[in-house]
Motif scaffolding. Structure first.
Motif, PDB file in Angstrom:
ATOM      1  N   TYR A 147       0.843  -1.194   0.000  1.00 41.19           N
ATOM      2  CA  TYR A 147       0.000   0.000   0.000  1.00 41.19           C
ATOM      3  C   TYR A 147       0.878   1.242   0.000  1.00 41.19           C
ATOM      4  O   TYR A 147       1.892   1.283   0.685  1.00 41.19           O
ATOM      5  CB  TYR A 147      -0.893   0.012   1.238  1.00 41.19           C
ATOM      6  N   PRO A 148       0.490   2.304  -0.703  1.00 46.90           N
ATOM      7  CA  PRO A 148       1.297   3.536  -0.734  1.00 46.90           C
ATOM      8  C   PRO A 148       1.068   4.440   0.476  1.00 46.90           C
ATOM      9  O   PRO A 148       1.572   5.546   0.516  1.00 46.90           O
ATOM     10  CB  PRO A 148       0.852   4.216  -2.019  1.00 46.90           C
ATOM     11  N   PHE A 149       0.301   3.976   1.458  1.00 43.03           N
ATOM     12  CA  PHE A 149       0.031   4.770   2.659  1.00 43.03           C
ATOM     13  C   PHE A 149       0.004   3.847   3.868  1.00 43.03           C
ATOM     14  O   PHE A 149      -0.088   2.626   3.732  1.00 43.03           O
ATOM     15  CB  PHE A 149      -1.306   5.515   2.538  1.00 43.03           C
ATOM     16  N   HIS A 150       0.103   4.450   5.058  1.00 44.10           N
ATOM     17  CA  HIS A 150       0.085   3.675   6.300  1.00 44.10           C
ATOM     18  C   HIS A 150      -0.545   4.527   7.397  1.00 44.10           C
ATOM     19  O   HIS A 150      -0.282   5.716   7.491  1.00 44.10           O
ATOM     20  CB  HIS A 150       1.511   3.287   6.704  1.00 44.10           C
ATOM     21  N   VAL A 151      -1.382   3.909   8.237  1.00 47.05           N
ATOM     22  CA  VAL A 151      -1.975   4.587   9.384  1.00 47.05           C
ATOM     23  C   VAL A 151      -1.383   3.944  10.627  1.00 47.05           C
ATOM     24  O   VAL A 151      -1.589   2.756  10.886  1.00 47.05           O
ATOM     25  CB  VAL A 151      -3.511   4.463   9.393  1.00 47.05           C
ATOM     26  N   ASP A 175       1.181   8.421   0.691  1.00 55.19           N
ATOM     27  CA  ASP A 175       0.411   9.165  -0.314  1.00 55.19           C
ATOM     28  C   ASP A 175      -0.985   9.473   0.231  1.00 55.19           C
ATOM     29  O   ASP A 175      -1.899   8.651   0.147  1.00 55.19           O
ATOM     30  CB  ASP A 175       0.338   8.345  -1.597  1.00 55.19           C
ATOM     31  N   ILE A 176      -1.162  10.670   0.794  1.00 59.42           N
ATOM     32  CA  ILE A 176      -2.420  11.056   1.437  1.00 59.42           C
ATOM     33  C   ILE A 176      -3.585  11.105   0.442  1.00 59.42           C
ATOM     34  O   ILE A 176      -4.665  10.586   0.741  1.00 59.42           O
ATOM     35  CB  ILE A 176      -2.275  12.420   2.157  1.00 59.42           C
ATOM     36  N   PRO A 177      -3.433  11.697  -0.755  1.00 59.20           N
ATOM     37  CA  PRO A 177      -4.563  11.696  -1.698  1.00 59.20           C
ATOM     38  C   PRO A 177      -5.028  10.284  -2.070  1.00 59.20           C
ATOM     39  O   PRO A 177      -6.233  10.033  -2.201  1.00 59.20           O
ATOM     40  CB  PRO A 177      -4.023  12.446  -2.914  1.00 59.20           C
ATOM     41  N   VAL A 178      -4.109   9.342  -2.223  1.00 62.63           N
ATOM     42  CA  VAL A 178      -4.510   7.956  -2.522  1.00 62.63           C
ATOM     43  C   VAL A 178      -5.254   7.369  -1.337  1.00 62.63           C
ATOM     44  O   VAL A 178      -6.269   6.682  -1.498  1.00 62.63           O
ATOM     45  CB  VAL A 178      -3.275   7.101  -2.893  1.00 62.63           C
ATOM     46  N   LYS A 195     -13.590  16.942  -3.812  1.00 67.78           N
ATOM     47  CA  LYS A 195     -13.123  17.693  -4.971  1.00 67.78           C
ATOM     48  C   LYS A 195     -11.762  18.315  -4.722  1.00 67.78           C
ATOM     49  O   LYS A 195     -10.973  18.474  -5.617  1.00 67.78           O
ATOM     50  CB  LYS A 195     -14.139  18.766  -5.325  1.00 67.78           C
ATOM     51  N   ARG A 196     -11.484  18.688  -3.471  1.00 66.12           N
ATOM     52  CA  ARG A 196     -10.186  19.265  -3.128  1.00 66.12           C
ATOM     53  C   ARG A 196      -9.507  18.373  -2.101  1.00 66.12           C
ATOM     54  O   ARG A 196     -10.031  18.158  -1.023  1.00 66.12           O
ATOM     55  CB  ARG A 196     -10.345  20.659  -2.546  1.00 66.12           C
ATOM     56  N   ILE A 197      -8.349  17.864  -2.464  1.00 65.65           N
ATOM     57  CA  ILE A 197      -7.568  17.039  -1.551  1.00 65.65           C
ATOM     58  C   ILE A 197      -6.236  17.733  -1.352  1.00 65.65           C
ATOM     59  O   ILE A 197      -5.482  17.932  -2.293  1.00 65.65           O
ATOM     60  CB  ILE A 197      -7.345  15.613  -2.094  1.00 65.65           C
ATOM     61  N   GLY A 198      -5.956  18.121  -0.118  1.00 67.63           N
ATOM     62  CA  GLY A 198      -4.689  18.766   0.205  1.00 67.63           C
ATOM     63  C   GLY A 198      -3.742  17.784   0.846  1.00 67.63           C
ATOM     64  O   GLY A 198      -4.016  16.589   0.940  1.00 67.63           O
ATOM     65  N   ALA A 199      -2.626  18.284   1.310  1.00 70.83           N
ATOM     66  CA  ALA A 199      -1.623  17.422   1.933  1.00 70.83           C
ATOM     67  C   ALA A 199      -2.110  16.861   3.246  1.00 70.83           C
ATOM     68  O   ALA A 199      -1.726  15.771   3.647  1.00 70.83           O
ATOM     69  CB  ALA A 199      -0.331  18.206   2.142  1.00 70.83           C
ATOM     70  N   ASP A 200      -2.978  17.586   3.943  1.00 68.23           N
ATOM     71  CA  ASP A 200      -3.427  17.109   5.255  1.00 68.23           C
ATOM     72  C   ASP A 200      -4.926  17.159   5.451  1.00 68.23           C
ATOM     73  O   ASP A 200      -5.411  16.876   6.512  1.00 68.23           O
ATOM     74  CB  ASP A 200      -2.742  17.939   6.353  1.00 68.23           C
TER      75      ASP A 200
END
Length: 113
Positions: free
Chosen positions: A44-48, A85-88, A103-108
């Motif tokens: 996965y390109p992200f991790h929580v 990768d937060i948007p993913v 519609k708008r995805i920012g870094a955080d």
């Protein structure tokens, strides 16, 4: 009063579920077994990251919190400790939860406009 119907997602998740958690009454679920973590979750390109500093090296909770603003009329969900990768991550989460992709995805943060 009628219950509002959730919006239909405009996205199908790319990552299939690899683990079916079992939840306790307080909302805690055990993390995936090590073989699932190394075989599937590493792709996965992200991790929580779960919360830490628990006694006896216990696994913590997922960092998901409620936020109520504007005299209780605006309710949001906050997910912390996301890396990669937060948007993913946001797009996948919206697909899994059957929500419209913001519609708008920012870094955080993501905002539905």
């Amino acid at each position: 009063t009628a219950t509002p119907t959730p919006p239909h997602s405009n996205y199908t998740p790319k990552f299939p579920p690899v683990f079916q958690p079992k939840f306790l009454k307080n909302g805690w679920s055990a993390p995936p077994p090590p073989e699932v973590q190394t075989a599937h979750l590493s792709a996965y390109p992200f991790h929580v990251k779960r919360t830490s500093n628990k006694p006896f090296h216990a696994a913590g909770f997922l960092p998901v919190y409620s936020d109520v603003r504007v005299h209780g009329t605006k309710r949001t969900t906050v997910i912390r400790n996301v890396t990669g990768d937060i948007p993913v991550f946001l797009t996948e989460m919206c697909g899994v939860l059957n929500l419209n992709v913001p519609k708008r995805i920012g870094a955080d943060r993501a905002e539905a406009v």
